[in-house]
Design a protein around this motif. Structure first.
Motif, PDB file in Angstrom:
ATOM      1  N   VAL A  69      19.535  -4.776  37.885  1.00  0.00           N
ATOM      2  CA  VAL A  69      18.506  -5.678  38.563  1.00  0.00           C
ATOM      3  C   VAL A  69      17.735  -5.632  37.462  1.00  0.00           C
ATOM      4  N   GLU A  70      17.267  -7.239  37.481  1.00  0.00           N
ATOM      5  CA  GLU A  70      16.296  -7.910  36.467  1.00  0.00           C
ATOM      6  C   GLU A  70      15.023  -6.980  36.752  1.00  0.00           C
ATOM      7  N   ALA A  71      14.246  -6.275  35.947  1.00  0.00           N
ATOM      8  CA  ALA A  71      13.348  -5.536  36.211  1.00  0.00           C
ATOM      9  C   ALA A  71      11.936  -5.929  35.374  1.00  0.00           C
TER      10      ALA A  71
ATOM     11  N   MET B   1      15.700  -8.457  29.610  1.00  0.00           N
ATOM     12  CA  MET B   1      15.393  -9.478  30.363  1.00  0.00           C
ATOM     13  C   MET B   1      16.133 -10.714  29.958  1.00  0.00           C
ATOM     14  N   ARG B   2      16.520 -11.657  31.019  1.00  0.00           N
ATOM     15  CA  ARG B   2      16.947 -12.694  30.544  1.00  0.00           C
ATOM     16  C   ARG B   2      16.180 -13.674  30.045  1.00  0.00           C
ATOM     17  N   ARG B   3      16.359 -14.787  29.073  1.00  0.00           N
ATOM     18  CA  ARG B   3      15.524 -15.491  28.456  1.00  0.00           C
ATOM     19  C   ARG B   3      14.994 -16.599  29.607  1.00  0.00           C
ATOM     20  N   ASN B   4      15.503 -16.879  30.441  1.00  0.00           N
ATOM     21  CA  ASN B   4      15.019 -17.782  31.805  1.00  0.00           C
ATOM     22  C   ASN B   4      14.175 -17.030  32.725  1.00  0.00           C
ATOM     23  N   GLY B  27      23.321 -11.837  23.567  1.00  0.00           N
ATOM     24  CA  GLY B  27      23.618 -13.145  24.712  1.00  0.00           C
ATOM     25  C   GLY B  27      22.268 -13.873  25.025  1.00  0.00           C
ATOM     26  N   GLU B  28      22.503 -13.807  26.278  1.00  0.00           N
ATOM     27  CA  GLU B  28      21.107 -14.496  26.879  1.00  0.00           C
ATOM     28  C   GLU B  28      20.081 -13.447  27.145  1.00  0.00           C
ATOM     29  N   GLU B  29      20.208 -12.330  27.139  1.00  0.00           N
ATOM     30  CA  GLU B  29      19.490 -11.042  27.178  1.00  0.00           C
ATOM     31  C   GLU B  29      18.382 -10.536  26.125  1.00  0.00           C
ATOM     32  N   VAL B  30      17.290 -10.542  26.342  1.00  0.00           N
ATOM     33  CA  VAL B  30      16.421 -10.120  25.427  1.00  0.00           C
ATOM     34  C   VAL B  30      16.115  -8.594  25.478  1.00  0.00           C
ATOM     35  N   LEU B  31      16.492  -7.784  24.329  1.00  0.00           N
ATOM     36  CA  LEU B  31      16.130  -6.460  24.222  1.00  0.00           C
ATOM     37  C   LEU B  31      15.043  -6.065  23.743  1.00  0.00           C
ATOM     38  N   TYR B  44       2.108  -8.344  24.936  1.00  0.00           N
ATOM     39  CA  TYR B  44       2.887  -7.510  25.641  1.00  0.00           C
ATOM     40  C   TYR B  44       4.484  -7.067  25.297  1.00  0.00           C
ATOM     41  N   PRO B  45       4.896  -5.860  24.998  1.00  0.00           N
ATOM     42  CA  PRO B  45       5.962  -5.452  24.553  1.00  0.00           C
ATOM     43  C   PRO B  45       7.115  -5.732  25.327  1.00  0.00           C
ATOM     44  N   ILE B  46       8.514  -6.031  25.004  1.00  0.00           N
ATOM     45  CA  ILE B  46       9.552  -5.768  25.732  1.00  0.00           C
ATOM     46  C   ILE B  46      10.291  -5.061  24.974  1.00  0.00           C
ATOM     47  N   SER B  47      10.667  -3.713  25.731  1.00  0.00           N
ATOM     48  CA  SER B  47      11.362  -2.705  25.352  1.00  0.00           C
ATOM     49  C   SER B  47      12.754  -2.440  25.982  1.00  0.00           C
ATOM     50  N   GLU B  48      13.798  -2.203  25.470  1.00  0.00           N
ATOM     51  CA  GLU B  48      15.122  -1.843  26.099  1.00  0.00           C
ATOM     52  C   GLU B  48      15.052  -2.830  27.350  1.00  0.00           C
ATOM     53  N   GLY B  49      15.053  -4.199  27.020  1.00  0.00           N
ATOM     54  CA  GLY B  49      15.165  -5.162  28.062  1.00  0.00           C
ATOM     55  C   GLY B  49      14.204  -5.410  29.071  1.00  0.00           C
ATOM     56  N   ILE B  50      13.117  -4.473  29.184  1.00  0.00           N
ATOM     57  CA  ILE B  50      12.139  -4.486  30.238  1.00  0.00           C
ATOM     58  C   ILE B  50      10.805  -4.873  29.726  1.00  0.00           C
ATOM     59  N   PRO B  51      10.355  -6.038  30.112  1.00  0.00           N
ATOM     60  CA  PRO B  51       9.051  -6.657  29.804  1.00  0.00           C
ATOM     61  C   PRO B  51       7.905  -5.676  30.311  1.00  0.00           C
ATOM     62  N   ASN B  52       7.205  -5.135  29.712  1.00  0.00           N
ATOM     63  CA  ASN B  52       5.849  -4.431  29.879  1.00  0.00           C
ATOM     64  C   ASN B  52       4.592  -5.175  30.189  1.00  0.00           C
ATOM     65  N   LEU B  53       4.573  -5.699  31.379  1.00  0.00           N
ATOM     66  CA  LEU B  53       3.251  -6.547  31.595  1.00  0.00           C
ATOM     67  C   LEU B  53       1.936  -5.960  32.449  1.00  0.00           C
TER      68      LEU B  53
END
Lengths: 188, 61
Positions: A69-71, B1-4, B27-31, B44-53
């Motif tokens: 799931v996109e989280a 997270m995907r770029r879009n 690929g399209e995934e920002v890690l 705001y960091p993106i870590s292990e594919g998860i943006p922390n907002l």
């Protein structure tokens, strides 16, 4: 196995998923707020155009991402601008006194403040910012939370709401409220 | 997270636009990377594919 600090799916999760499956349309951009283990959002792929989920709990977002799931880690939907066509939320809804607090991540999943509506009030006050004009909200509440008071909160923000599903448990009844813009009142 | 995902993200404080810097992707995934709010001068960091907002003053685990 879920980490101890993530809310495990229970009757409320199942009821919200059932209501979401009845509600979701293929073109919907779906947001689930407070995803917990990812149980509801993970049940939707293929049924909506997109699904994004948030939680304030780092263990919950990691768990949700592991399920595909996109989280996004944020408070409610603070870091999102939307718009979304369908917003799902199984909020912390248990009336909780300060002395009853556990003070850990799980607390965020349960503690609704003294009335049970503290988080719901913040959610309803800002939801219009990210909801599309014909968007719908499915909110899970309990008889302990005061469903009529929650509907009144929606009404004050210009939404109509009604109960679309319910389930009686031992000491409480769970309800899914469906809310959308009161289009008759828009521009009034 | 995907770029879009960028299309639907905003600064949690001012609700302004964020700009993405990628340090690791697949690929399209920002890690790994950062999301910068220029108006607030906050990353705001993106870590292990998860943006922390979460606002940066919030308590961390």
């Amino acid at each position: 196995m879920l980490p101890d600090q993530v809310y495990s799916p229970a009757e409320d999760s199942e009821l919200l998923l059932r209501a979401a499956l009845a509600e979701v349309r293929p073109a919907d951009r779906v947001l689930e707020v407070g995803i917990g283990s990812g149980y509801v959002a993970a049940g939707l792929p293929g049924r909506a155009a997109s699904v994004v989920a948030t939680d304030i709990n780092p263990h919950a977002v990691a768990c949700a991402r592991a399920r595909g799931v996109e989280a996004v880690r944020t408070d409610l939907f603070a870091g999102l601008c939307g718009p979304f066509d369908l917003i799902l939320f199984n909020p912390p809804y248990l009336p909780t006194l300060p002395e009853e607090r556990l003070d850990d991540w799980l607390e965020y999943a349960l503690d609704g403040g003294p009335t049970g509506r503290a988080t719901i009030e913040r959610f309803v006050a800002d939801i219009g910012r990210v909801l599309s004009p014909f968007g719908r909200v499915l909110l899970l509440v309990s008889s302990l939370t005061g469903p009529d008071e929650v509907r009144e909160l929606f009404a004050r923000q210009g939404f109509v709401s009604f109960v679309v599903d319910e389930e009686a448990l031992e000491d409480e009844t769970l309800y899914v409220l469906r809310a959308m813009w009161d289009l008759c009142r828009m521009g009034a | 997270m995907r770029r879009n995902l960028m299309e639907i993200l905003c600064c949690p404080v001012c609700k302004g636009e964020l700009s993405l810097t990628v340090t690791e992707e697949s690929g399209e995934e920002v890690l790994e990377g950062t999301l910068r709010c220029a108006a607030c001068s906050v990353d705001y960091p993106i870590s292990e594919g998860i943006p922390n907002l979460l606002p940066q003053t919030a308590c961390e685990d």
